[in-house]
Write a protein that holds these residues in place. Sequence first.
Motif, PDB file in Angstrom:
ATOM      1  N   GLU A  93       0.824  -1.212   0.000  1.00  0.00           N
ATOM      2  CA  GLU A  93       0.000   0.000   0.000  1.00  0.00           C
ATOM      3  C   GLU A  93       0.860   1.264   0.000  1.00  0.00           C
ATOM      4  N   GLU A  94       2.035   1.189   0.637  1.00  0.00           N
ATOM      5  CA  GLU A  94       2.921   2.353   0.646  1.00  0.00           C
ATOM      6  C   GLU A  94       3.569   2.556  -0.727  1.00  0.00           C
ATOM      7  N   ILE A  95       3.846   1.473  -1.420  1.00  0.00           N
ATOM      8  CA  ILE A  95       4.369   1.567  -2.790  1.00  0.00           C
ATOM      9  C   ILE A  95       3.332   2.238  -3.682  1.00  0.00           C
ATOM     10  N   HIS A  96       2.077   1.820  -3.529  1.00  0.00           N
ATOM     11  CA  HIS A  96       1.007   2.423  -4.333  1.00  0.00           C
ATOM     12  C   HIS A  96       0.856   3.908  -4.026  1.00  0.00           C
ATOM     13  N   LYS A  97       0.995   4.274  -2.760  1.00  0.00           N
ATOM     14  CA  LYS A  97       0.823   5.678  -2.366  1.00  0.00           C
ATOM     15  C   LYS A  97       1.863   6.572  -3.021  1.00  0.00           C
ATOM     16  N   VAL A  98       3.119   6.133  -3.014  1.00  0.00           N
ATOM     17  CA  VAL A  98       4.170   6.987  -3.569  1.00  0.00           C
ATOM     18  C   VAL A  98       4.014   7.142  -5.082  1.00  0.00           C
ATOM     19  N   PHE A  99       3.607   6.086  -5.754  1.00  0.00           N
ATOM     20  CA  PHE A  99       3.387   6.209  -7.195  1.00  0.00           C
ATOM     21  C   PHE A  99       2.119   7.003  -7.492  1.00  0.00           C
ATOM     22  N   SER A 100       1.124   6.891  -6.640  1.00  0.00           N
ATOM     23  CA  SER A 100      -0.103   7.664  -6.817  1.00  0.00           C
ATOM     24  C   SER A 100       0.178   9.157  -6.757  1.00  0.00           C
ATOM     25  N   ARG A 140      16.132   3.954  -1.328  1.00  0.00           N
ATOM     26  CA  ARG A 140      15.276   5.020  -1.844  1.00  0.00           C
ATOM     27  C   ARG A 140      14.812   4.657  -3.255  1.00  0.00           C
ATOM     28  N   GLY A 141      14.881   3.383  -3.566  1.00  0.00           N
ATOM     29  CA  GLY A 141      14.615   2.924  -4.925  1.00  0.00           C
ATOM     30  C   GLY A 141      13.217   3.231  -5.418  1.00  0.00           C
ATOM     31  N   LEU A 142      12.225   3.169  -4.533  1.00  0.00           N
ATOM     32  CA  LEU A 142      10.853   3.420  -4.960  1.00  0.00           C
ATOM     33  C   LEU A 142      10.641   4.896  -5.277  1.00  0.00           C
ATOM     34  N   TYR A 143      11.276   5.762  -4.495  1.00  0.00           N
ATOM     35  CA  TYR A 143      11.218   7.191  -4.790  1.00  0.00           C
ATOM     36  C   TYR A 143      11.909   7.469  -6.125  1.00  0.00           C
ATOM     37  N   SER A 144      13.099   6.905  -6.309  1.00  0.00           N
ATOM     38  CA  SER A 144      13.823   7.062  -7.568  1.00  0.00           C
ATOM     39  C   SER A 144      12.974   6.607  -8.746  1.00  0.00           C
ATOM     40  N   ALA A 145      12.312   5.463  -8.586  1.00  0.00           N
ATOM     41  CA  ALA A 145      11.522   4.896  -9.677  1.00  0.00           C
ATOM     42  C   ALA A 145      10.330   5.788 -10.023  1.00  0.00           C
ATOM     43  N   SER A 146       9.666   6.328  -8.999  1.00  0.00           N
ATOM     44  CA  SER A 146       8.485   7.161  -9.266  1.00  0.00           C
ATOM     45  C   SER A 146       8.869   8.455  -9.978  1.00  0.00           C
ATOM     46  N   LYS A 147       9.986   9.050  -9.585  1.00  0.00           N
ATOM     47  CA  LYS A 147      10.429  10.293 -10.219  1.00  0.00           C
ATOM     48  C   LYS A 147      11.039  10.027 -11.597  1.00  0.00           C
ATOM     49  N   GLY A 148      11.761   8.926 -11.724  1.00  0.00           N
ATOM     50  CA  GLY A 148      12.315   8.564 -13.024  1.00  0.00           C
ATOM     51  C   GLY A 148      11.228   8.275 -14.042  1.00  0.00           C
ATOM     52  N   ALA A 149      10.145   7.639 -13.585  1.00  0.00           N
ATOM     53  CA  ALA A 149       9.026   7.352 -14.482  1.00  0.00           C
ATOM     54  C   ALA A 149       8.380   8.643 -14.976  1.00  0.00           C
ATOM     55  N   LEU A 150       8.281   9.643 -14.104  1.00  0.00           N
ATOM     56  CA  LEU A 150       7.695  10.922 -14.515  1.00  0.00           C
ATOM     57  C   LEU A 150       8.584  11.609 -15.550  1.00  0.00           C
ATOM     58  N   GLU A 151       9.899  11.470 -15.423  1.00  0.00           N
ATOM     59  CA  GLU A 151      10.801  12.014 -16.430  1.00  0.00           C
ATOM     60  C   GLU A 151      10.491  11.413 -17.811  1.00  0.00           C
ATOM     61  N   LEU A 152      10.298  10.093 -17.862  1.00  0.00           N
ATOM     62  CA  LEU A 152      10.053   9.422 -19.143  1.00  0.00           C
ATOM     63  C   LEU A 152       8.673   9.760 -19.692  1.00  0.00           C
ATOM     64  N   VAL A 153       7.680   9.858 -18.813  1.00  0.00           N
ATOM     65  CA  VAL A 153       6.339  10.251 -19.248  1.00  0.00           C
ATOM     66  C   VAL A 153       6.381  11.634 -19.882  1.00  0.00           C
ATOM     67  N   THR A 154       7.157  12.528 -19.268  1.00  0.00           N
ATOM     68  CA  THR A 154       7.278  13.881 -19.808  1.00  0.00           C
ATOM     69  C   THR A 154       7.907  13.863 -21.191  1.00  0.00           C
ATOM     70  N   GLU A 155       8.948  13.051 -21.359  1.00  0.00           N
ATOM     71  CA  GLU A 155       9.584  12.943 -22.673  1.00  0.00           C
ATOM     72  C   GLU A 155       8.556  12.534 -23.734  1.00  0.00           C
ATOM     73  N   ALA A 156       7.719  11.564 -23.406  1.00  0.00           N
ATOM     74  CA  ALA A 156       6.722  11.076 -24.358  1.00  0.00           C
ATOM     75  C   ALA A 156       5.653  12.125 -24.636  1.00  0.00           C
ATOM     76  N   MET A 157       5.161  12.777 -23.568  1.00  0.00           N
ATOM     77  CA  MET A 157       4.063  13.731 -23.742  1.00  0.00           C
ATOM     78  C   MET A 157       4.510  14.977 -24.491  1.00  0.00           C
ATOM     79  N   ARG A 158       5.775  15.351 -24.384  1.00  0.00           N
ATOM     80  CA  ARG A 158       6.290  16.476 -25.180  1.00  0.00           C
ATOM     81  C   ARG A 158       6.056  16.224 -26.672  1.00  0.00           C
ATOM     82  N   MET A 159       6.319  14.999 -27.097  1.00  0.00           N
ATOM     83  CA  MET A 159       6.166  14.661 -28.519  1.00  0.00           C
ATOM     84  C   MET A 159       4.690  14.530 -28.895  1.00  0.00           C
ATOM     85  N   GLU A 160       3.891  14.012 -27.975  1.00  0.00           N
ATOM     86  CA  GLU A 160       2.466  13.836 -28.264  1.00  0.00           C
ATOM     87  C   GLU A 160       1.719  15.162 -28.362  1.00  0.00           C
TER      88      GLU A 160
END
Length: 268
Positions: A93-100, A140-160
């Motif tokens: 549930e804490e993993i879900h919260k940080v990604f949420s 701090r891997g889960l924090y890294s993963a959530s922020k890294g994922a947002l970086e990649l989403v941004t890269e994609a949405m810039r093009m879209e």
Amino acid sequence: MSKVVLITGGSSGIGKSIAEFLTNKGFVVYGTSRNPDRVKEDLSFNLVRLDVGDTASIQSAVDTIVSKEKRLDIVINNAGVGITGPIEETPREEIHKVFSTNLYGPIEVMKAVLPPMRKQKQGLIINITSIAGYMGLPYRGLYSASKGALELVTEAMRMETKDFGVQITNLAPGDFATNIASGRYHAPVLTGSPYEKPYGDTLNLINEHVDDGGDPNDVAETVYKIINTTKPKVHYKVGAFMQKFSIVLKNILPDKVYEKLLLNHYKL
């Protein structure tokens, strides 16, 4: 005409610093909080209710601002939470919260603001990520993963969204002196756990340096520079030299060499 700015998580920390800085520069600023009524201090900017984990709340805040101001020029996805702990011992549930909060929330905010920005044929979205999002940090891997994922989403949405007149970019801060630690979830250090000593030592190291970060106004100044840039880059970083240089090292060093540097830094 003063530009209208929406900043999620604007009642404290980096978000508040950005809100105050832009207000002083003449912008019409709306910060957000899950519970605006609990904010007792007088703020120099507007504060509206917005919970990034609640899509109805997001849409209501956006509709309120657009209805009142007839436009929404800049959105800063700043709301975020920290988390530490061995991934094996972190509750689901804490993993879900940080990604949420750190990933799904900013995505839903972008989905809500793109229609009015597309209608007005212009807009700027700045996603506040983290230098930690460029590397998997131990405990701090889960924090890294959530922020890294947002970086990649941004890269994609810039093009879209490139044909809409909307610009989207990432701003990755390093460590700054804010109150993020007070809301951070710490997985408990379990007696007898195989992670007891290394995680306990790492947590102590993190806590020892929690107040050693830079001035949040440095982030605000960088946001202001991005706003005044005709064609924003994909990625921006702000922080201490070694924090930013760590990304350069990751790109040029062999994986195991870089991993060894991190292990040495955390004394693992």
